[in-house]
Design a protein around this motif. Structure first.
Motif, mmCIF file in Angstrom:
data_model
loop_
_atom_site.group_PDB
_atom_site.id
_atom_site.type_symbol
_atom_site.label_atom_id
_atom_site.label_comp_id
_atom_site.label_asym_id
_atom_site.label_seq_id
_atom_site.Cartn_x
_atom_site.Cartn_y
_atom_site.Cartn_z
ATOM 1 N N LYS A 5 0.829 -1.212 0.000
ATOM 2 C CA LYS A 5 0.000 0.000 0.000
ATOM 3 C C LYS A 5 0.864 1.263 0.000
ATOM 4 C CE LYS A 5 -4.194 -1.814 2.012
ATOM 5 N NZ LYS A 5 -5.220 -1.651 3.026
ATOM 6 N N MET A 6 2.066 1.179 0.578
ATOM 7 C CA MET A 6 2.952 2.336 0.620
ATOM 8 C C MET A 6 3.408 2.756 -0.770
ATOM 9 S SD MET A 6 5.271 1.537 3.981
ATOM 10 C CE MET A 6 6.451 2.801 3.585
ATOM 11 N N ARG A 7 3.344 1.874 -1.718
ATOM 12 C CA ARG A 7 3.796 2.188 -3.077
ATOM 13 C C ARG A 7 2.710 2.835 -3.931
ATOM 14 N NH1 ARG A 7 5.634 -3.366 -2.621
ATOM 15 N NH2 ARG A 7 7.701 -3.312 -1.735
ATOM 16 N N THR A 8 1.517 3.003 -3.393
ATOM 17 C CA THR A 8 0.415 3.542 -4.187
ATOM 18 C C THR A 8 0.421 5.068 -4.170
ATOM 19 O OG1 THR A 8 -1.134 3.548 -2.347
ATOM 20 C CG2 THR A 8 -1.011 1.526 -3.660
ATOM 21 N N LYS A 9 -0.187 5.627 -5.197
ATOM 22 C CA LYS A 9 -0.306 7.082 -5.304
ATOM 23 C C LYS A 9 -1.215 7.621 -4.195
ATOM 24 C CE LYS A 9 -1.417 10.676 -8.623
ATOM 25 N NZ LYS A 9 -1.874 10.970 -9.979
ATOM 26 N N ALA A 10 -2.260 6.879 -3.859
ATOM 27 C CA ALA A 10 -3.180 7.317 -2.802
ATOM 28 C C ALA A 10 -2.460 7.435 -1.461
ATOM 29 C CB ALA A 10 -4.348 6.347 -2.691
ATOM 30 N N PHE A 11 -1.540 6.513 -1.182
ATOM 31 C CA PHE A 11 -0.787 6.574 0.067
ATOM 32 C C PHE A 11 0.090 7.819 0.104
ATOM 33 C CE2 PHE A 11 3.066 5.918 2.509
ATOM 34 C CZ PHE A 11 2.547 5.577 3.740
ATOM 35 N N ARG A 12 0.781 8.105 -0.997
ATOM 36 C CA ARG A 12 1.652 9.279 -1.035
ATOM 37 C C ARG A 12 0.846 10.566 -0.845
ATOM 38 N NH1 ARG A 12 4.030 6.166 -5.128
ATOM 39 N NH2 ARG A 12 2.994 7.369 -6.759
#
Length: 74
Positions: A5-12
């Motif tokens: 999940k840390m690699r997703t755009k939403a997380f950033r």
């Protein structure tokens, strides 16, 4: 699972939004002595927090207002 999940755009995006809010709280704590609530009860805490938020918003608005041109009258 969490690393995926840390690699997703939403997380950033979420991380950046959280950082903005956390920086505002840090500023309140360090520059406005907002280490602890002074008013009692839930309504007092709510009122005190709203006042602190108003202070932050006014400071932000003041920084974004265009400044007057310097007066170079001699």
């Amino acid at each position: 699972m969490a690393r995926a999940k840390m690699r997703t755009k939403a997380f950033r995006h979420s991380r950046d939004e959280r950082k903005r809010v956390e920086m505002r709280f840090a500023h309140l704590k360090t520059h406005h002595a907002f280490e602890r609530l002074r008013l009692r009860g839930l309504s007092g805490a709510r009122d005190e927090f709203k006042l602190a938020a108003i202070i932050q918003n006014l400071k932000t608005m003041a920084l974004r207002l265009p400044s007057a041109p310097p007066n170079h009258a001699a």
